[in-house]
Design a protein around this motif. Structure first.
Motif, PDB file in Angstrom:
ATOM      1  N   ILE A 188       0.836  -1.202   0.000  1.00 46.47           N
ATOM      2  CA  ILE A 188       0.000   0.000   0.000  1.00 46.47           C
ATOM      3  C   ILE A 188       0.871   1.253   0.000  1.00 46.47           C
ATOM      4  CG2 ILE A 188      -1.644   1.353   1.370  1.00 46.47           C
ATOM      5  CD1 ILE A 188      -2.892  -1.025  -0.107  1.00 46.47           C
ATOM      6  N   ILE A 189       1.899   1.279   0.827  1.00 45.07           N
ATOM      7  CA  ILE A 189       2.770   2.454   0.907  1.00 45.07           C
ATOM      8  C   ILE A 189       3.402   2.746  -0.446  1.00 45.07           C
ATOM      9  CG2 ILE A 189       4.937   3.326   1.880  1.00 45.07           C
ATOM     10  CD1 ILE A 189       4.153   1.803   4.485  1.00 45.07           C
ATOM     11  N   GLU A 190       3.915   1.724  -1.092  1.00 43.89           N
ATOM     12  CA  GLU A 190       4.553   1.925  -2.393  1.00 43.89           C
ATOM     13  C   GLU A 190       3.574   2.520  -3.408  1.00 43.89           C
ATOM     14  OE1 GLU A 190       6.485  -0.573  -6.123  1.00 43.89           O
ATOM     15  OE2 GLU A 190       5.893  -1.650  -4.304  1.00 43.89           O
ATOM     16  N   LYS A 191       2.385   1.958  -3.476  1.00 47.64           N
ATOM     17  CA  LYS A 191       1.409   2.421  -4.471  1.00 47.64           C
ATOM     18  C   LYS A 191       0.889   3.818  -4.133  1.00 47.64           C
ATOM     19  CE  LYS A 191       1.952  -1.514  -6.430  1.00 47.64           C
ATOM     20  NZ  LYS A 191       2.939  -1.619  -7.530  1.00 47.64           N
ATOM     21  N   VAL A 192       0.687   4.091  -2.865  1.00 49.25           N
ATOM     22  CA  VAL A 192       0.209   5.415  -2.460  1.00 49.25           C
ATOM     23  C   VAL A 192       1.273   6.471  -2.756  1.00 49.25           C
ATOM     24  CG1 VAL A 192      -0.367   6.861  -0.470  1.00 49.25           C
ATOM     25  CG2 VAL A 192      -1.471   4.639  -0.753  1.00 49.25           C
ATOM     26  N   GLN A 193       2.512   6.184  -2.400  1.00 46.64           N
ATOM     27  CA  GLN A 193       3.563   7.177  -2.618  1.00 46.64           C
ATOM     28  C   GLN A 193       3.822   7.418  -4.102  1.00 46.64           C
ATOM     29  OE1 GLN A 193       6.815   5.758  -0.100  1.00 46.64           O
ATOM     30  NE2 GLN A 193       6.173   7.169   1.505  1.00 46.64           N
ATOM     31  N   ASN A 194       3.544   6.431  -4.932  1.00 46.79           N
ATOM     32  CA  ASN A 194       3.662   6.607  -6.384  1.00 46.79           C
ATOM     33  C   ASN A 194       2.366   7.095  -7.021  1.00 46.79           C
ATOM     34  OD1 ASN A 194       6.376   5.802  -6.590  1.00 46.79           O
ATOM     35  ND2 ASN A 194       5.801   3.640  -6.587  1.00 46.79           N
ATOM     36  N   ARG A 195       1.358   7.342  -6.185  1.00 45.45           N
ATOM     37  CA  ARG A 195       0.028   7.747  -6.650  1.00 45.45           C
ATOM     38  C   ARG A 195      -0.464   6.831  -7.769  1.00 45.45           C
ATOM     39  NH1 ARG A 195      -2.458  11.963  -4.625  1.00 45.45           N
ATOM     40  NH2 ARG A 195      -1.279  13.342  -3.250  1.00 45.45           N
ATOM     41  N   ASP A 196      -0.281   5.544  -7.569  1.00 43.05           N
ATOM     42  CA  ASP A 196      -0.689   4.539  -8.552  1.00 43.05           C
ATOM     43  C   ASP A 196      -2.123   4.116  -8.257  1.00 43.05           C
ATOM     44  OD1 ASP A 196      -0.967   2.495 -10.355  1.00 43.05           O
ATOM     45  OD2 ASP A 196       0.930   1.512  -9.849  1.00 43.05           O
ATOM     46  N   ILE A 197      -3.061   4.978  -8.600  1.00 43.16           N
ATOM     47  CA  ILE A 197      -4.463   4.706  -8.305  1.00 43.16           C
ATOM     48  C   ILE A 197      -4.978   3.524  -9.113  1.00 43.16           C
ATOM     49  CG2 ILE A 197      -5.385   6.365  -9.976  1.00 43.16           C
ATOM     50  CD1 ILE A 197      -6.786   5.583  -6.448  1.00 43.16           C
ATOM     51  N   GLU A 198      -4.367   3.265 -10.269  1.00 49.58           N
ATOM     52  CA  GLU A 198      -4.786   2.104 -11.072  1.00 49.58           C
ATOM     53  C   GLU A 198      -4.496   0.811 -10.316  1.00 49.58           C
ATOM     54  OE1 GLU A 198      -6.473   2.175 -13.826  1.00 49.58           O
ATOM     55  OE2 GLU A 198      -6.411   4.367 -14.038  1.00 49.58           O
TER      56      GLU A 198
END
Length: 255
Positions: A188-198
């Motif tokens: 979750i942290i990785e995707k949130v910090q990369n703003r990877d909403i997909e």
């Protein structure tokens, strides 16, 4: 200007216990002093987005059972703001979203346990907003996007929930964190910090241990709302991370 926040509310005991996390909330409240708080709480579920609209003092709702008597003695006499509630309703209507207001509901523990620690004097107006756990992460993000810019008016938007929240498998008294809970939060942290909403929209199939971490989405979706409401130019930051009972997460973000 204030940021948007995702804060874990975890166990109601955080209202009376002295822990690493409650100390963090106290310091957070000292560092951020908004003129009003808008809080999306996992403990208020509605199909239609619903905004609390009142100027009086909220009743304190004890929406839990089996805890020590001193927890039920805690009161958080914050007041609402019909002016702000009407402004929020208008923002959603302008985007064509179904929205309604509610005048009688008190403040649930998804709101008051956090705010009691951050702003113990209860001197900041609070507007609560419900969540619909059946909307996709992308749709939740869009709910937050409507409120983007409120931070520039010193209005603090909080998504109150938990990332890893499975009360059926918590281990009371356990101090060692289970690796699967860490793995889920790491993803979750990785995707949130990369703003990877997909990718976040597909968390159920792609995140490790998603079914264990999120057996039901009501505590998880405030994360996407808070993320959407924050300034996209700001780097998403982890501002706290700790665990209780083996796997109950106190992961918090600033947007």
């Amino acid at each position: 200007m204030v940021p948007a926040l995702f804060l874990a509310h975890g166990s109601p005991m955080l209202a009376i216990e002295q822990t690493e996390y409650t100390a963090f909330l106290k310091q957070l409240g000292k560092s951020i002093r908004p003129k009003a708080v808008v809080i999306f709480t996992a403990h208020w579920e509605t199909q239609t987005l619903t905004i609390s609209s009142m100027d009086g003092v909220y009743d304190t709702i004890y929406d839990f059972g089996g805890f020590p008597p001193e927890l039920y003695a805690v009161k958080y006499p914050a007041h609402g703001s019909t002016e702000l509630a009407n402004k929020l309703k208008e923002l959603y209507e302008q985007k064509g979203m179904d929205v309604q207001t509610e005048q009688m509901r008190g403040m649930d523990h998804g709101s008051w346990t956090l705010l009691h620690r951050m702003y113990p004097e209860a001197d900041i107006p609070v507007v609560q907003i419900s969540v619909n756990p059946y909307l996709s992460p992308k749709a939740q993000y869009a709910v937050g996007e409507v409120l983007r810019g409120l931070g520039e008016e010193d209005i603090l938007v909080i998504g109150s929930g938990v990332t890893v929240h499975n009360l059926r498998i918590v281990k009371w008294g356990e101090t060692k964190t289970e690796p699967w809970a860490i793995d889920f939060d790491d993803w979750i942290i990785e995707k949130v910090q990369n703003r990877d909403i997909e990718a976040l929209d597909r968390y159920e199939s792609e995140a490790p241990y998603a079914r264990q971490a999120v057996p039901r989405a009501e505590h998880f979706v405030p994360l996407f709302i808070a993320m959407g409401s924050g300034n996209p130019a700001n780097k998403a930051k982890v501002i706290h991370r700790s665990y209780e009972m083996g796997n109950l997460s106190y992961l918090c973000f600033q947007f």
